[in-house]
Design a protein around this motif. Structure first.
Motif, PDB file in Angstrom:
ATOM      1  N   ASP A 164       0.863  -1.176   0.000  1.00 17.96           N
ATOM      2  CA  ASP A 164       0.000   0.000   0.000  1.00 17.96           C
ATOM      3  C   ASP A 164       0.904   1.231   0.000  1.00 17.96           C
ATOM      4  OD1 ASP A 164      -2.135   1.841   0.372  1.00 17.96           O
ATOM      5  OD2 ASP A 164      -1.786   1.795   2.539  1.00 17.96           O
ATOM      6  N   TRP A 165       0.860   1.999  -1.074  1.00 20.05           N
ATOM      7  CA  TRP A 165       1.705   3.184  -1.198  1.00 20.05           C
ATOM      8  C   TRP A 165       1.272   4.259  -0.210  1.00 20.05           C
ATOM      9  CZ3 TRP A 165       0.599   8.270  -2.499  1.00 20.05           C
ATOM     10  CH2 TRP A 165       1.699   9.075  -2.796  1.00 20.05           C
ATOM     11  N   ASP A 166       2.229   4.867   0.447  1.00 18.88           N
ATOM     12  CA  ASP A 166       1.979   5.976   1.353  1.00 18.88           C
ATOM     13  C   ASP A 166       2.878   7.143   0.981  1.00 18.88           C
ATOM     14  OD1 ASP A 166      -0.029   5.003   3.114  1.00 18.88           O
ATOM     15  OD2 ASP A 166       1.468   3.713   4.058  1.00 18.88           O
ATOM     16  N   LYS A 167       2.331   8.334   1.001  1.00 17.90           N
ATOM     17  CA  LYS A 167       3.103   9.518   0.655  1.00 17.90           C
ATOM     18  C   LYS A 167       4.182   9.783   1.687  1.00 17.90           C
ATOM     19  CE  LYS A 167       2.546  14.314  -0.856  1.00 17.90           C
ATOM     20  NZ  LYS A 167       1.579  15.407  -1.134  1.00 17.90           N
ATOM     21  N   PHE A 168       3.847   9.538   2.946  1.00 19.79           N
ATOM     22  CA  PHE A 168       4.804   9.758   4.026  1.00 19.79           C
ATOM     23  C   PHE A 168       5.007   8.447   4.797  1.00 19.79           C
ATOM     24  CE2 PHE A 168       2.436  13.749   3.417  1.00 19.79           C
ATOM     25  CZ  PHE A 168       3.480  14.575   3.020  1.00 19.79           C
ATOM     26  N   GLY A 169       6.236   8.168   5.136  1.00 19.39           N
ATOM     27  CA  GLY A 169       6.527   6.965   5.909  1.00 19.39           C
ATOM     28  C   GLY A 169       6.648   5.731   5.049  1.00 19.39           C
TER      29      GLY A 169
END
Length: 294
Positions: free
Chosen positions: A78-83
């Motif tokens: 699951d891609w996350d912009k932060f972290g």
């Protein structure tokens, strides 16, 4: 270093009922894939935003070195912009299960990890559908007709190779381009000489290690390019660069380059030559290039 024996064609088709990881009750999935035991960076699909049932239909080619022991590793994130990106699930496919030439569809139940005793693996994590086929490289039929010779016209050494017939050349399609940068001689920079080589082809750039304070570096590094068709009308550029060990203005400089026409490589199957470097007083680079068809 093991010699490549074939190419795996991987088509990532879709995923179904993936876990929810985002606050809005969805996920932004992508698939990362690689072969076990491979040091090259993993390949990955695009990210499908806000989708638990994404469709990709994206294709990849991976170089196989051991058909019996290697497995295809597929990880869904699951891609996350932060972290860090959250892991949604994974699965592996032994290459021995993949058919030669004929595509075979696999519907894989995703798990947390490969530990069969992990209770977390009993939790449903969705399914991933892929299409796989294996394409073995043809045995090298382009045998050397005689030992290493010197070309009088260019003053460079090259192996003389028996040419395949025209029918074989016309049948060239997918294959593996293997580029080995052996070393260089008499390369010298104006400010420093810590040479490394750049291999540039089809927008990709590969780099050897740097050899400090040497005019005659030895690299002996191989780079692989999996191609859908023979590079009959293309060139590959190999450039020798130097970089200061400490950061400063103009820290890099070119020590020379050469553009190599790949039609000769496809026609001969193999070249092993020393090329005079352009924009270098006396510099020479030793390169071996092989074309192996599937």
């Amino acid at each position: 270093m093991k010699k490549p024996v074939g190419i795996i064609h991987v088509k990532v088709i879709r995923a179904h009922k993936l876990p929810k990881r985002d606050l809005l009750g969805t996920s932004d999935p992508y698939v990362q894939l690689r072969l076990s035991g491979e040091k090259l960076p993993a390949k990955r699909t695009t990210v499908k935003m806000n989708n638990l049932n994404p469709e990709w239909n994206e294709s990849f080619n991976l170089t196989v070195k051991d058909l019996q022991s290697q497995v295809l590793e597929l990880h869904v994130y699951d891609w996350d912009k932060f972290g860090p990106h959250d892991k949604l699930g994974m699965q592996v496919v032994p290459l021995t299960l993949i058919s030669s030439h004929e595509p075979k569809e696999f519907i894989l139940n995703l798990v947390r990890n490969q530990n069969l005793n992990d209770p977390h693996n009993k939790k449903p994590r969705g399914q991933l559908t892929v299409e796989l086929s294996y394409h073995p490289l043809k045995e090298d039929s382009h045998r050397l007709s005689r030992p290493l010779e010197r070309h009088e016209s260019q003053g460079i050494e090259s192996e003389v190779i028996e040419r395949p017939n025209e029918e074989d050349l016309n049948s060239c399609q997918a294959g593996l381009l293997l580029v080995t940068v052996q070393g260089a001689e008499d390369v010298e920079g104006k400010r420093h000489t810590n040479p490394y080589a750049l291999v540039m082809f089809r927008g990709e750039e590969r780099k050897t290690k740097s050899v400090k304070r040497s005019r005659d570096p030895c690299w002996n590094e191989e780079f692989q390019f999996v191609l859908e068709e023979a590079p009959l009308k293309e060139e590959i550029r190999i450039q020798v660069m130097s970089k200061r060990t400490k950061f400063c203005f103009r820290s890099k400089e070119s020590l020379g380059y050469v553009d190599i026409n790949l039609s000769d490589v496809v026609f001969n199957g193999h070249i092993n030559e020393k090329f005079n470097l352009i924009n270098s007083r006396n510099g020479v680079i030793h390169v071996e290039i092989r074309w192996e068809m599937t």
